[in-house]
Design an enzyme around this catalytic site. Structure first.
Site, PDB file in Angstrom:
ATOM      1  N   SER A 237      11.531 -56.455   0.807  1.00  0.00           N
ATOM      2  CA  SER A 237      12.051 -57.296   1.896  1.00  0.00           C
ATOM      3  C   SER A 237      12.656 -56.415   2.993  1.00  0.00           C
ATOM      4  CB  SER A 237      13.115 -58.257   1.366  1.00  0.00           C
ATOM      5  OG  SER A 237      12.582 -59.085   0.367  1.00  0.00           O
TER       6      SER A 237
ATOM      7  N   LYS B 151      24.002 -56.683  -1.810  1.00  0.00           N
ATOM      8  CA  LYS B 151      23.752 -56.266  -0.421  1.00  0.00           C
ATOM      9  C   LYS B 151      23.938 -57.476   0.502  1.00  0.00           C
ATOM     10  CE  LYS B 151      19.072 -56.679  -2.142  1.00  0.00           C
ATOM     11  NZ  LYS B 151      17.989 -56.001  -2.772  1.00  0.00           N
TER      12      LYS B 151
ATOM     13  N   ARG C 149       8.759 -51.710  -9.308  1.00  0.00           N
ATOM     14  CA  ARG C 149       7.937 -50.931  -8.378  1.00  0.00           C
ATOM     15  C   ARG C 149       8.024 -49.453  -8.737  1.00  0.00           C
ATOM     16  NH1 ARG C 149      10.774 -53.851  -3.501  1.00  0.00           N
ATOM     17  NH2 ARG C 149      12.247 -53.825  -5.223  1.00  0.00           N
TER      18      ARG C 149
ATOM     19  N   HIS D  40       6.670 -60.498  -4.030  1.00  0.00           N
ATOM     20  CA  HIS D  40       7.311 -61.531  -4.869  1.00  0.00           C
ATOM     21  C   HIS D  40       6.276 -62.576  -5.303  1.00  0.00           C
ATOM     22  CE1 HIS D  40      11.107 -60.537  -2.378  1.00  0.00           C
ATOM     23  NE2 HIS D  40      11.431 -60.227  -3.616  1.00  0.00           N
TER      24      HIS D  40
HETATM   25  P1  ADP Z   1      17.192 -58.197  -5.851  1.00  0.00           P
HETATM   26  O1  ADP Z   1      18.141 -58.024  -4.722  1.00  0.00           O
HETATM   27  O2  ADP Z   1      17.724 -59.018  -6.984  1.00  0.00           O
HETATM   28  O3  ADP Z   1      16.487 -56.940  -6.317  1.00  0.00           O
HETATM   29  P2  ADP Z   1      14.719 -58.882  -4.514  1.00  0.00           P
HETATM   30  O4  ADP Z   1      14.402 -60.141  -3.809  1.00  0.00           O
HETATM   31  O5  ADP Z   1      14.752 -57.624  -3.704  1.00  0.00           O
HETATM   32  O6  ADP Z   1      16.089 -59.169  -5.226  1.00  0.00           O
HETATM   33  O7  ADP Z   1      13.719 -58.668  -5.723  1.00  0.00           O
HETATM   34  C1  ADP Z   1      13.623 -59.601  -6.768  1.00  0.00           C
HETATM   35  C2  ADP Z   1      12.753 -59.013  -7.856  1.00  0.00           C
HETATM   36  O8  ADP Z   1      11.416 -58.871  -7.366  1.00  0.00           O
HETATM   37  C3  ADP Z   1      13.190 -57.621  -8.315  1.00  0.00           C
HETATM   38  O9  ADP Z   1      12.945 -57.528  -9.711  1.00  0.00           O
HETATM   39  C4  ADP Z   1      12.269 -56.693  -7.562  1.00  0.00           C
HETATM   40  O10 ADP Z   1      12.071 -55.474  -8.251  1.00  0.00           O
HETATM   41  C5  ADP Z   1      10.998 -57.538  -7.537  1.00  0.00           C
HETATM   42  N1  ADP Z   1      10.132 -57.164  -6.422  1.00  0.00           N
HETATM   43  C6  ADP Z   1      10.396 -57.203  -5.103  1.00  0.00           C
HETATM   44  N2  ADP Z   1       9.340 -56.747  -4.378  1.00  0.00           N
HETATM   45  C7  ADP Z   1       8.368 -56.438  -5.276  1.00  0.00           C
HETATM   46  C8  ADP Z   1       7.034 -55.894  -5.180  1.00  0.00           C
HETATM   47  N3  ADP Z   1       6.504 -55.563  -4.009  1.00  0.00           N
HETATM   48  N4  ADP Z   1       6.338 -55.710  -6.333  1.00  0.00           N
HETATM   49  C9  ADP Z   1       6.900 -56.015  -7.532  1.00  0.00           C
HETATM   50  N5  ADP Z   1       8.156 -56.501  -7.690  1.00  0.00           N
HETATM   51  C10 ADP Z   1       8.876 -56.714  -6.591  1.00  0.00           C
END
Ligand code: ADP
Length: 163
Positions: free
Chosen positions: A130, A41, A92, A17
């Site tokens: 995460s 989730k 990703r 992030h």
């Molecule tokens: P959500 O539940 O909305 O997907 P996340 O916190 O899991 O929330 O992710 C927020 C955004 O950050 C999403 O667009 C996700 O694809 C992106 N993201 C999370 N981890 C990575 C990573 N390692 N590299 C690139 N983008 C990421």
């Protein structure tokens, strides 16, 4: 002044992030990180914990002009309220694409003035999520290269409290 919204669960914020935030900051003058109250989730950290951790990480990293908010409800409504016309998301692997594609088209259908833009993950974070971080930490693995130390500590404390 260009301003964009980066929404997510941030449960918790990871180096993946942070990488997206730093790169988006090169493209937009201001970035609003929006921590969603009720993601589809269930979350490990509460909304307050997710938002506080995100705030502390960005302050510690010294990343300027990033505002942190929490939101509930439709993302396009949040964007409109924030005076933002661009939503930033990270991409990703293939599985992200299907979901993001659906979300972007739905959001455009709901409000055609709001565009979604996507930042491709950096190679070193392409596997990082995460969920993976929580899974590794739960079983005592080393997550120091995945998250800042204060997130590592927060996970450690929370797992201890839960056992
Ligand atoms: P959500 O539940 O909305 O997907 P996340 O916190 O899991 O929330 O992710 C927020 C955004 O950050 C999403 O667009 C996700 O694809 C992106 N993201 C999370 N981890 C990575 C990573 N390692 N590299 C690139 N983008 C990421």
């Amino acid at each position: 002044m260009t301003r964009a919204l980066y929404p997510g669960s941030f449960d918790p914020i990871t180096n993946g992030h942070i990488d997206i935030i730093k790169r988006a900051k090169k493209v937009f003058d201001q970035l609003v990180v929006a921590v969603v109250k009720n993601p589809s989730k269930s979350t490990f950290f509460t909304l307050q914990e997710r938002s506080d951790l995100t705030e502390r990480v960005l302050r510690t990293d010294g990343i300027p002009d990033v505002e942190i908010i929490t939101y509930d409800g439709l993302l396009v409504d949040c964007a409109e309220k924030q005076g933002v016309e661009t939503i930033v998301r990270g991409l990703r692997v293939n599985s992200d694409f299907d979901y993001e594609f659906q979300m972007a088209l739905t959001n455009r259908d709901l409000n055609e003035d709001i565009e979604s833009v996507f930042f491709m993950t950096s190679g070193e974070y392409s596997f990082l999520s995460s969920s993976i971080v929580k899974e590794v930490k739960r079983y005592g693995g080393d997550i120091s290269s995945f998250v800042p130390s204060l997130v590592d500590k927060a996970l450690e404390d929370k797992f201890k409290r839960l056992t």
